[in-house]
Design a protein around this motif. Structure first.
Motif, PDB file in Angstrom:
ATOM      1  N   UNK A   7       0.973  -1.046  -0.090  1.00  0.00           N
ATOM      2  CA  UNK A   7       0.029  -0.099  -0.107  1.00  0.00           C
ATOM      3  C   UNK A   7       1.341   1.508  -0.062  1.00  0.00           C
ATOM      4  N   UNK A   8       1.600   1.300  -1.033  1.00  0.00           N
ATOM      5  CA  UNK A   8       2.684   2.202  -1.005  1.00  0.00           C
ATOM      6  C   UNK A   8       2.796   3.756  -1.470  1.00  0.00           C
ATOM      7  N   UNK A   9       1.167   4.310  -1.853  1.00  0.00           N
ATOM      8  CA  UNK A   9       0.640   4.568  -2.874  1.00  0.00           C
ATOM      9  C   UNK A   9       0.047   5.736  -1.501  1.00  0.00           C
ATOM     10  N   UNK A  10      -0.478   4.912  -0.920  1.00  0.00           N
ATOM     11  CA  UNK A  10      -1.538   4.942   0.607  1.00  0.00           C
ATOM     12  C   UNK A  10      -0.347   5.971   1.761  1.00  0.00           C
ATOM     13  N   UNK A 102      -1.644  -1.596   9.758  1.00  0.00           N
ATOM     14  CA  UNK A 102      -0.609  -1.225  10.534  1.00  0.00           C
ATOM     15  C   UNK A 102       0.544  -0.149   9.702  1.00  0.00           C
ATOM     16  N   UNK A 103      -0.504   0.072   8.228  1.00  0.00           N
ATOM     17  CA  UNK A 103       0.511   0.620   7.386  1.00  0.00           C
ATOM     18  C   UNK A 103      -0.402   2.632   8.246  1.00  0.00           C
ATOM     19  N   UNK A 104      -1.379   2.559   8.030  1.00  0.00           N
ATOM     20  CA  UNK A 104      -1.347   3.933   9.309  1.00  0.00           C
ATOM     21  C   UNK A 104      -0.828   4.154  10.246  1.00  0.00           C
ATOM     22  N   UNK A 105      -0.870   3.110  11.302  1.00  0.00           N
ATOM     23  CA  UNK A 105       0.855   3.379  12.563  1.00  0.00           C
ATOM     24  C   UNK A 105       1.928   3.740  11.892  1.00  0.00           C
ATOM     25  N   UNK A 106       2.354   3.235  10.944  1.00  0.00           N
ATOM     26  CA  UNK A 106       3.914   3.143  10.383  1.00  0.00           C
ATOM     27  C   UNK A 106       3.865   4.607   9.630  1.00  0.00           C
ATOM     28  N   UNK A 107       2.741   4.584   9.071  1.00  0.00           N
ATOM     29  CA  UNK A 107       2.748   6.447   8.403  1.00  0.00           C
ATOM     30  C   UNK A 107       3.084   7.684   9.858  1.00  0.00           C
ATOM     31  N   UNK A 108       2.070   7.355  11.100  1.00  0.00           N
ATOM     32  CA  UNK A 108       2.585   7.663  11.631  1.00  0.00           C
ATOM     33  C   UNK A 108       3.983   7.801  11.953  1.00  0.00           C
TER      34      UNK A 108
END
Length: 262
Positions: A7-10, A102-108
């Protein structure tokens, strides 16, 4: 990592959005940071010399300040997270996006890492200006410094999520400073080296090896001032990476319970 690439783009859009918002506070953060650096280095690098402190202690203090920049960002970042969790719950919308939690958390985490690295980079030239000839750039291993700075700030980013989820309520956020940040910082080698504690008390020195901040301090000093008198730089990186992995699994577990995502 698989989910981030998938989900690299998001992930990229979430990270850049958070970083853009955080960047608006950069100037104020730098001013606050410079006040802290100026006061610390003037006192420890000059004033305390009259009381018998080692002549190179200013350089020692500069290295440890650079290692703790991200640590002191934890409270503010965690507080903002908790305001959202108990207020607008923007995080709930992000969990509805076609990606993994996990992608949302890693963006943070990534936005915290970027800000921590930028702030750390602001410290070095200012510290050199204050200490002048007392601090030699010839002793700096730039590659080691870059690596330990990135690893340290990744740990701080993960630790932010972990302690925020552990506390679980805005009314308890004061515990983040009292129970986590202050003891880890104060007993993590900010004002002393692990070698000096080992010479004083070996049992205490081995206990302090359980403090992840110690590896940040020792690794940063090894990169900026040279390896002599510090824990091996490579061991610091490996140990800190291990703490980061453990912290991530704990953060994900506690966040799942706090926010009830799948």
């Amino acid at each position: 990592m698989y989910n981030i690439f998938r989900f690299a783009d998001i992930f990229y859009k979430l990270t850049t959005t958070r970083f853009y918002i955080a960047r608006q506070e950069l100037f104020g953060k730098v001013i606050n940071l410079y006040i802290w650096v100026l006061c610390s280095l003037v006192v420890m690098g000059y004033v305390m010399q009259g009381f018998g402190l080692a002549t190179n202690y200013g350089c020692f203090q500069l290295a440890t300040i650079m290692g703790t920049v991200g640590l002191f960002e934890i409270y503010g970042n965690g507080f903002r997270c908790m305001i959202d969790f108990e207020g607008d719950r923007h995080i709930s919308y992000l969990f509805t996006l076609p990606t993994r939690p996990s992608v949302v958390l890693w963006s943070m985490i990534t936005s915290y890492v970027l800000m921590g690295i930028i702030l750390s980079c602001f410290v070095l030239p200012f510290g050199k200006l204050i200490l002048f000839n007392s601090f030699s750039l010839a002793d700096v291993s730039w590659i080691k410094f870059a690596i330990i700075t990135v690893i340290a700030n990744i740990f701080y980013g993960v630790f932010t999520i972990a302690v925020t989820a552990h506390v679980g309520a805005i009314s308890k956020m004061e515990n983040v400073w009292t129970r986590f940040i202050f003891p880890l910082w104060f007993m993590g080698g900010f004002q002393f080296s692990w070698e000096s504690i080992y010479n004083l008390s070996q049992p205490l020195a081995y206990v302090l090896l359980g403090n992840p901040i110690l590896y940040v301090m020792e690794g940063t000093r090894a990169a900026l001032l040279g390896q002599e008198g510090c824990l091996p730089w490579g061991i610091c990186c490996v140990a800190l990476s291990g703490f980061t992995v453990v912290g991530w699994f704990y953060a994900k577990y506690k966040m799942r319970r706090l926010l009830d995502f799948v």
